[in-house]
Design a protein around this motif. Structure first.
Motif: not given
Lengths: 182, 101
Positions: B83-90, A79-80, A172-182, A70-77
């Motif tokens: 992922n939602v944050y990446k798309h919507h920035k919130t 700024r806004e 989780a691995a599927h959701l976290a992969r980069k867009e495009g390289d499916a 959760m701390l990681f997710a918080f720090m990654l999201s």
């Protein structure tokens, strides 16, 4: 009041007050660290129900895994979020809060009533268990018993949970992969 | 003497606070924390009642399963939130109103 009661009450108050503070603070990082306190206090409460293995698992899985995630997710999201927090207090007392508060209080009332009801007239199976002497005692080896029962009587739930864990891992691995390289 | 009512009352408080967090907070991570609080309250009740079942250890065994379920749910939910944050920035659930962009 003996020592046991004092420790129980202090743990319970620590858990409940940290939880109340957690939902009322506006700083997310502080809330997450208060969640840490809540989890430790609740793990202490498990010890009073003679569930030592569950308490250790709680500390390892929640504090060691979930909270760090959760701390990681918080720090990654965040700024806004900081910008939103600084922009204004227009939403400080928003409509959902005074709608949410009565709902939460109603739930609390119903559950407190039920808890006190259970306390006054004990369920018959608890009385039967106390008379039959099948209450867990402090000297019992919980870990051994839990291991034996997990591998015998609770084998089906154990397998179902392991399949679910694998699904969560793949998802989780599927959701976290980069867009495009499916 | 710690009776079962003590555990049930603490569990009721934790559940209501978690419910409030889910309903009122405007941050997806804190909504997730609220769900975890409610799961913790449920586990506390399981463990408290499981004390009277030393033949099968049902309460403690299912408390362990519930912890595993919570961990799996959090891992997937945090991946979704990022992922939602990446798309919507919130991460405010009220601003995320479209399924497809």
């Amino acid at each position: 009041m003996d020592m046991q009661t004092i420790v129980f009450y202090s743990l319970a108050f620590a858990a409940v007050f940290s939880a109340i503070l957690l939902v009322s603070l506006r700083n997310i990082a502080r809330s997450l660290f208060l969640f840490f306190v809540v989890l430790f206090a609740v793990a202490g409460l498990y010890l009073f129900a003679l569930a030592d293995f569950v308490a250790i698992t709680q500390v390892m899985v929640y504090v060691g895994g979930i909270l760090i995630l959760m701390l990681f997710a918080f720090m990654l999201s965040n700024r806004e979020m900081f910008r939103q927090l600084q922009r204004g207090t227009a939403h400080f007392i928003a409509i959902p809060v005074w709608q949410a508060l009565p709902i939460a209080i109603l739930f609390l009332t119903v559950m407190l009533y039920t808890a006190l009801h259970v306390g006054r007239n004990e369920p018959p199976w608890i009385t039967a268990s106390r008379e039959a002497g099948t209450v867990i005692r402090a000297a019992d080896n919980t870990v051994e018993q839990l291991g034996v029962h997990t591998m015998t009587h609770y084998l089906l739930p154990f397998e179902v949970v392991s399949v679910l864990l694998m699904m969560a891992l793949i998802g989780a691995a599927h959701l976290a992969r980069k867009e495009g390289d499916a | 003497m710690i009776t079962i009512t003590h555990f049930l009352v603490v569990g009721a408080w934790l559940f209501s606070i978690g419910l409030y967090a889910v309903l009122a907070r405007r941050n997806a991570i804190l909504v997730l924390v609220g769900i975890e609080l409610m799961i913790n309250a449920a586990i506390l009740n399981l463990v408290a009642f499981g004390r009277y079942d030393s033949s099968l250890y049902g309460g403690q065994a299912f408390a362990l399963f519930a912890i595993v379920l919570a961990a799996a749910a959090v891992a997937v939910a945090l991946a979704i939130i990022l992922n939602v944050y990446k798309h919507h920035k919130t991460v405010n659930p009220e601003d995320i109103s479209d399924l497809k962009d």
